[in-house]
Design a protein around this motif. Structure first.
Motif, short mmCIF file in Angstrom:
data_model
loop_
_atom_site.label_atom_id
_atom_site.label_comp_id
_atom_site.label_asym_id
_atom_site.label_seq_id
_atom_site.Cartn_x
_atom_site.Cartn_y
_atom_site.Cartn_z
N TYR A 122 50.63 40.77 32.92
CA TYR A 122 50.08 42.13 32.90
C TYR A 122 48.66 42.13 32.33
O TYR A 122 47.76 42.78 32.87
CB TYR A 122 50.97 43.06 32.07
N ASP A 123 48.47 41.43 31.23
CA ASP A 123 47.14 41.39 30.61
C ASP A 123 46.10 40.85 31.58
O ASP A 123 45.02 41.41 31.75
CB ASP A 123 47.19 40.54 29.34
N ASP A 124 46.44 39.76 32.27
CA ASP A 124 45.50 39.16 33.22
C ASP A 124 45.27 40.04 34.44
O ASP A 124 44.20 40.02 35.05
CB ASP A 124 46.01 37.79 33.67
N ALA A 125 46.29 40.82 34.83
CA ALA A 125 46.18 41.64 36.03
C ALA A 125 45.15 42.75 35.89
O ALA A 125 44.77 43.36 36.89
CB ALA A 125 47.54 42.22 36.40
N ALA A 126 44.66 42.99 34.69
CA ALA A 126 43.57 43.95 34.51
C ALA A 126 42.37 43.59 35.37
O ALA A 126 41.56 44.44 35.72
CB ALA A 126 43.16 44.02 33.04
N VAL A 127 42.27 42.31 35.74
CA VAL A 127 41.14 41.86 36.55
C VAL A 127 41.10 42.56 37.90
O VAL A 127 40.03 42.76 38.48
CB VAL A 127 41.17 40.33 36.73
N PHE A 128 42.25 42.94 38.45
CA PHE A 128 42.25 43.64 39.73
C PHE A 128 41.51 44.98 39.61
O PHE A 128 40.85 45.41 40.55
CB PHE A 128 43.68 43.89 40.21
N ALA A 129 41.66 45.63 38.46
CA ALA A 129 40.98 46.91 38.26
C ALA A 129 39.50 46.70 37.94
O ALA A 129 38.62 47.34 38.55
CB ALA A 129 41.65 47.68 37.12
N THR A 130 39.19 45.81 37.01
CA THR A 130 37.80 45.63 36.61
C THR A 130 36.95 45.06 37.75
O THR A 130 35.77 45.38 37.87
CB THR A 130 37.69 44.74 35.37
#
Length: 312
Positions: free
Chosen positions: A132-140
């Motif tokens: 989940y923490d790494d998936a923030a990359v999809f948004a940024t």
């Protein structure tokens, strides 16, 4: 260049590299276009109905590039996608709206993790937190400020549940799903019928009818049997087979990038794809305006984690 990380793969990499998660592609798209603003953007700026495989390749280039690419590759893809999206706007929608970027990224994360657990096996809480923490990359990478990504999985689940409960697909979303179900290419129709069957089975019940997707007890039994069969066979396939789509897309991306033809310039007056690079914007035109030269360090998972720990 190898697509394998030098260090052990992260939880998000282990999830994303599995071919099985592609079974959730239609599910993620259906959720995206169920948001009326995203649906309008797709309807007015994408040739999804004519080139569904090109749309899928564009989305996978974005997803795999962010998860498996080098920092430079991830940043380059993010810059280009953001530049493309500057023209994706109209009455009631704007691809640069952080709320829409967050929703699109959320569907990519949820679809991947959900399909992984349904087919490959459950993730530990620690792995779920890390993914989940790494998936923030999809948004940024789409341009969403890092602080808009919910702080933890509990916050995300609240956001997800509230958004899904309020979602009411409109006629535009229904048309998009109908067009995807009946692609112009005859050989693709059986594949898309299967994808739409999986999509209907994965979607919340209240979204099916508005999207024109039929469901009943017989379809549910068939869906359950299909998942059971895949769960029995898929985990025993060789890793090379299970990771083949990721490796092919990354190889293709790097081949085109090496030729300086990562994305085509968009033809004037022609649509772009709000879910990622499109065919008309895809690898290839030497006269494409260059994206900003400054790197956006938030577009790589490691950088995103550092920013979140600093409270960015």
């Amino acid at each position: 260049m190898s697509t394998e990380p030098a260090s052990p793969p992260s939880a998000l990499q282990r999830v994303t590299r599995e071919a099985a998660v592609l079974g959730g592609a239609g599910y993620a798209l259906a959720l995206q276009v169920s948001h009326p603003s995203v649906g309008r953007g797709v309807a007015e700026h994408s040739d999804y109905a004519d080139r569904p495989l090109d749309r899928l390749r564009g989305t996978l280039t974005f997803v795999y590039g962010q998860v498996f690419g080098t920092p430079d590759e991830a940043e380059r893809i993010g810059r280009i996608v953001r530049a493309m999206h500057t023209t994706v706007n109209g009455p009631g929608y704007d691809a640069l709206d952080p709320d829409l970027q967050l929703w699109v990224a959320a569907t990519l994360y949820d679809g991947g993790v959900r399909l992984y657990e349904l087919v490959v096996g459950p993730l530990t809480d620690a792995d779920k937190d890390a993914a989940y923490d790494d998936a923030a990359v999809f948004a940024t990478a789409l341009g969403c400020p890092a602080e808009r990504w919910p702080a933890d999985r509990a916050a995300f689940e609240e956001y997800w549940a509230a958004t899904i409960a309020a979602m009411r697909p409109d006629a535009t979303a229904r048309t998009i799903i109908r067009n995807l179900s009946r692609p112009a290419s005859l050989p693709l129709r059986p594949l898309m019928r299967l994808q739409m069957f999986l999509t209907a089975g994965l979607l919340p019940a209240h979204l099916r009818a508005p999207l024109g997707l039929s469901w009943d007890a017989l379809r549910q039994r068939r869906f359950d049997r299909l998942l059971a069969a895949v769960r029995t066979v898929y985990p025993h396939l060789p890793a090379g087979v299970r990771q083949l789509p990721m490796r092919l897309v990354m190889r293709d991306m790097r081949r085109r990038a090496g030729r300086g033809r990562l994305y085509h310039r968009r033809r004037p007056g022609r649509p772009t794809n709000s879910n990622g690079p499109s065919r008309r914007d895809r690898p290839g035109s030497p006269d494409q305006p260059s994206p900003p030269d400054h790197p956006d360090q938030s577009t790589h998972p490691r950088s995103t984690r550092r920013a979140r720990r600093r409270g960015a």
